[in-house]
Scaffold this active site. Structure first.
Site, mmCIF file in Angstrom:
data_model
loop_
_atom_site.group_PDB
_atom_site.id
_atom_site.type_symbol
_atom_site.label_atom_id
_atom_site.label_comp_id
_atom_site.label_asym_id
_atom_site.label_seq_id
_atom_site.Cartn_x
_atom_site.Cartn_y
_atom_site.Cartn_z
ATOM 1 N N HIS A 152 0.859 -1.194 0.000
ATOM 2 C CA HIS A 152 0.000 0.000 0.000
ATOM 3 C C HIS A 152 0.893 1.241 0.000
ATOM 4 O O HIS A 152 0.812 2.077 0.908
ATOM 5 C CB HIS A 152 -0.937 0.042 1.223
ATOM 6 C CG HIS A 152 -2.187 -0.770 1.048
ATOM 7 N ND1 HIS A 152 -2.953 -1.206 2.105
ATOM 8 C CD2 HIS A 152 -2.827 -1.217 -0.059
ATOM 9 C CE1 HIS A 152 -3.991 -1.886 1.659
ATOM 10 N NE2 HIS A 152 -3.938 -1.911 0.351
ATOM 11 N N ASP B 207 -3.119 -4.964 -6.778
ATOM 12 C CA ASP B 207 -2.366 -6.182 -6.435
ATOM 13 C C ASP B 207 -3.048 -7.445 -6.961
ATOM 14 O O ASP B 207 -2.421 -8.503 -7.021
ATOM 15 C CB ASP B 207 -2.098 -6.284 -4.925
ATOM 16 C CG ASP B 207 -3.329 -6.073 -4.065
ATOM 17 O OD1 ASP B 207 -4.247 -5.355 -4.487
ATOM 18 O OD2 ASP B 207 -3.360 -6.618 -2.952
ATOM 19 N N ASP C 45 -9.205 -10.879 -0.546
ATOM 20 C CA ASP C 45 -8.413 -10.317 0.562
ATOM 21 C C ASP C 45 -8.777 -10.919 1.927
ATOM 22 O O ASP C 45 -7.912 -11.009 2.809
ATOM 23 C CB ASP C 45 -8.611 -8.796 0.630
ATOM 24 C CG ASP C 45 -7.735 -8.051 -0.377
ATOM 25 O OD1 ASP C 45 -6.639 -8.544 -0.687
ATOM 26 O OD2 ASP C 45 -8.154 -6.983 -0.828
HETATM 27 FE FE1 FEO Z 1 -5.030 -7.361 -1.746
HETATM 28 FE FE2 FEO Z 1 -7.477 -5.032 -1.539
HETATM 29 O O1 FEO Z 1 -6.027 -5.890 -2.292
#
Ligand code: FEO
Length: 348
Positions: free
Chosen positions: A22, A82, A163
């Site tokens: 991030h 990601d 996630d």
């Molecule tokens: Fe692993 Fe919200 O991205």
């Protein structure tokens, strides 16, 4: 490509090098992974891609393993870079292939990529038949973006949770029963504390909703870190606990100090708490990893923060930590402040 269950293959990337995620916000002491999955049945479906810098090797491997032209559909559980960063490179090769995503996912894909792809909006309960398996979609908004969803593979009985239930943790291994349990749960808790805390009420509600669907879940495959193969529901139980305004009954004393006065106070406060039977950890904010501190704050019932006074305010490391705490909206904690006076004493 690694087979993880009948019809389900891991085609992700291990990022051994990353130490900040991030941007610079989240420290990843043990690296991370971007888990992408292939469901190979009468139709072959790719679920999520990998972070943009890894697109080249990712696509080369897919081409070698199955041939990109054999991918019948792509599921985008989440549009953050990601997981969707390699999507544009993939779609250059297979531009007509249908993409399944939520309504918010479609909106975000259009805004991120500005492409006219074959987007198919799905909602909870919608499904796609692959032959022996069926994909069932479950929207998971605000876990942790508005576009998130999970994909359940009925037949293989695998939940591709994106996630949720992840950890920033690269390991030589793929499964939870193969790794050090201390490391695994430390990373899982850090991930929850730093990323999911503000969304705890959605976590609680979603766990209840998914339990109500009565889907047999034999494996939980997040998009970061280790796959939960042995007793996969243990991480769901942990999330239910963590989402309940979690603490372990201890205290944390956090301080930053210019010449040692605030430090003396911090140590005295911790001694005082100890003498009353309350275990208190003590950290110098300026010397510690902020995300690790957040994890310790998450575990604590009492949060006591001190700073020297400077320029009518507080030291910058304390200010930065307070900004993160404010955003995470911790609940069910007792907080107090202290500090040294300087010549005007505004820090407290
Ligand atoms: Fe692993 Fe919200 O991205």
């Amino acid at each position: 490509m690694i087979k993880i269950k009948d019809s389900v293959y891991w085609v992700g990337v291990k990022d051994w090098e990353i130490r900040r995620f991030h941007g610079e916000e989240y420290t990843t002491h043990r690296g991370s992974t971007y888990n992408s999955y292939l469901i190979m049945d009468k139709k072959t479906v790719l679920v999520d891609t990998v972070w943009t810098p890894f697109h080249e090797g990712f696509l080369e491997d897919l081409e070698k393993d199955i041939g990109l032209g054999n991918i019948s559909a792509v599921v985008v559980n989440h549009t953050e870079q990601d997981h969707a960063g390699s999507l544009a490179y993939l779609m250059e090769k297979i531009p007509e292939t249908p993409i399944y995503c939520t309504k918010n996912g479609a909106m975000m894909i259009k805004k991120h990529f500005h492409k006219d792809w074959n987007l198919n909006v799905v909602k909870t309960g919608d499904s796609v038949d692959l032959g022996d398996n069926r994909l069932i979609f479950v929207e998971t908004p605000m876990l942790h973006w508005p576009d998130n969803m999970a994909t359940y593979v009925s037949g293989a009985n695998v939940l591709l949770s994106n996630d949720a239930f992840g950890q920033h943790y690269a390991s030589p291994y793929l499964f939870n029963d193969q790794v050090d349990q201390g490391e695994l749960f430390q990373e899982a808790m850090k991930y929850y504390a730093n990323i999911l805390t503000p969304f705890s009420k959605f976590v609680k509600a979603k766990i209840k909703e998914i339990a109500g669907l009565n889907l047999p879940i034999e494996m939980i495959c997040p998009s970061h870190g280790i796959i939960w193969r042995e007793n996969p529901m243990q991480i769901v139980e942990k999330y239910d606990q963590w989402a309940g305004d979690y603490n372990e009954g201890t205290a944390i004393v956090l301080y930053d100090s210019m010449w040692g006065a605030t430090k003396k106070m911090a140590l005295a406060i911790a001694r005082g708490l100890g003498s009353r039977g309350v275990g208190a950890r003590v950290f110098n904010i300026g010397k510690c990893d902020r995300n690790d501190l957040i994890t310790d704050i998450f575990r604590s019932r009492g949060v006591i923060i001190g700073s020297s006074t400077i320029n009518k305010g507080i030291l910058s490391s304390t200010a930065a930590l307070l900004e993160v705490i404010k955003g995470l909206q911790f609940k069910n904690k007792i907080a107090a402040s202290f500090g040294s006076y300087g010549w005007s004493g505004e820090s407290i």
